[in-house]
Design a protein around this motif. Sequence first.
Motif, PDB file in Angstrom:
ATOM      1  N   ARG B  31       0.850  -1.199   0.000  1.00  0.00           N
ATOM      2  CA  ARG B  31       0.000   0.000   0.000  1.00  0.00           C
ATOM      3  C   ARG B  31       0.885   1.248   0.000  1.00  0.00           C
ATOM      4  O   ARG B  31       0.649   2.188  -0.760  1.00  0.00           O
ATOM      5  N   MET B  73      -6.118  -2.670  -3.005  1.00  0.00           N
ATOM      6  CA  MET B  73      -7.262  -1.806  -3.291  1.00  0.00           C
ATOM      7  C   MET B  73      -8.565  -2.454  -2.867  1.00  0.00           C
ATOM      8  O   MET B  73      -9.645  -1.912  -3.105  1.00  0.00           O
ATOM      9  N   ALA B 121     -14.831   5.049  -4.786  1.00  0.00           N
ATOM     10  CA  ALA B 121     -13.524   5.531  -4.339  1.00  0.00           C
ATOM     11  C   ALA B 121     -12.777   6.172  -5.497  1.00  0.00           C
ATOM     12  O   ALA B 121     -12.154   7.227  -5.352  1.00  0.00           O
ATOM     13  N   ALA B 128      -6.514   7.364  -5.281  1.00  0.00           N
ATOM     14  CA  ALA B 128      -7.102   6.075  -5.638  1.00  0.00           C
ATOM     15  C   ALA B 128      -7.456   6.052  -7.124  1.00  0.00           C
ATOM     16  O   ALA B 128      -7.258   5.051  -7.808  1.00  0.00           O
TER      17      ALA B 128
END
Lengths: 214, 214
Positions: B31, B73, B121, B128
């Motif tokens: 991440r 994700m 998102a 994102a």
Amino acid sequence: MPGVDGHPPRPRRGRRPAGADTRGTIVDAARDVFAAQGYDATSLRAVARHAHVDPALVHHYFGGKSALFAEVMRLPLDPRATVDQVLDGPPEGVGRRLAQGFFEAWDEPGRTPQMIAVLRAAASHDAAAAMLRDFLAAEVFGRVAAHYSDPGDATLPTRVGLAAAQMVGVAMLRYVLGHQPLVEAPVADLVDRLAPVLQGYLVDGVAPGPRAGV
Amino acid sequence: MPGVDGHPPRPRRGRRPAGADTRGTIVDAARDVFAAQGYDATSLRAVARHAHVDPALVHHYFGGKSALFAEVMRLPLDPRATVDQVLDGPPEGVGRRLAQGFFEAWDEPGRTPQMIAVLRAAASHDAAAAMLRDFLAAEVFGRVAAHYSDPGDATLPTRVGLAAAQMVGVAMLRYVLGHQPLVEAPVADLVDRLAPVLQGYLVDGVAPGPRAGV
């Protein structure tokens, strides 16, 4: 009028004269009523009652429900004028006029950030999404469908929905997600490619192809 | 490895044995690295370094970069398998296989809410959105384009982008905004109508129609 749930009633001061903040009062009241009742069920009369103004003032300031909604949602434009242009011409040019009107609306200087904000809000918030969907269904897709509808054609709503999907997706990729090939493509090229697709969905009804090669 | 900006370094404990939380450690590290370097520039080796694990463990748990990204994700699926299906067959069936794969991915029981969350998102958050866009460009559109590309055809990226836009728009209207005609339409009908459009964009290259009726 049914209660406007979840919002305290505005202080009752009787009907007020048109003043500096009358327009804002109407917009605030309209926001409450649209949120409580949805786009379709909201009447300008109900908004006037909630704002404690004469209904004639609402017409005076906004002309119609779509313009009032555009103001409440901070839409950068009322799409009625664009739809008028799309419907004003021969049926064989509908796809092209729709594609052109779409890019004129989005690409006008200074307008794109506002349009992106609206699309993001629609994707993020259920209440905003539902209101915007009902608004577009009534004022854009509904008008186009009614104009070209054969009453016997049960496929029209699906075809109009797919045309709308094509345009919503172009907005997402070109303006919100910034997909480079669609950002860099000249509008004329995009219009050339989108026009026959929209025309097929909206007017020609494109017979489904053979189920080949599956 | 370039610094992973804005994130404090993880405590150095040397390479750790595979344990209950190794998988989670890799996902956390990934991440950070995806966020700092973007999808394209991130290597599994860099993720392993940031997580202080052996690169072989990253391969063991995730197999490849696209699967690791899908996990980071919280994508409900790695689209590689769907793209494999689309590419596995004769060119004249690409549009239909793509439309079918799309609805199979979205309509699988329990998966729709997760897919909606991803789309929301992407529409809401720039970071994102950029990561997802780069991921889809590489793993979905890039693979399809490379498969059918004529090296001399400069129009392919635009055509692939418009096909992607059609599908993103269907996802927005059918699943996020709940536009009734697209919610209620049988998948077979939607596939019948989308297949020739996607086929035209991706394979046939549809010569733009005449500028009629404008």
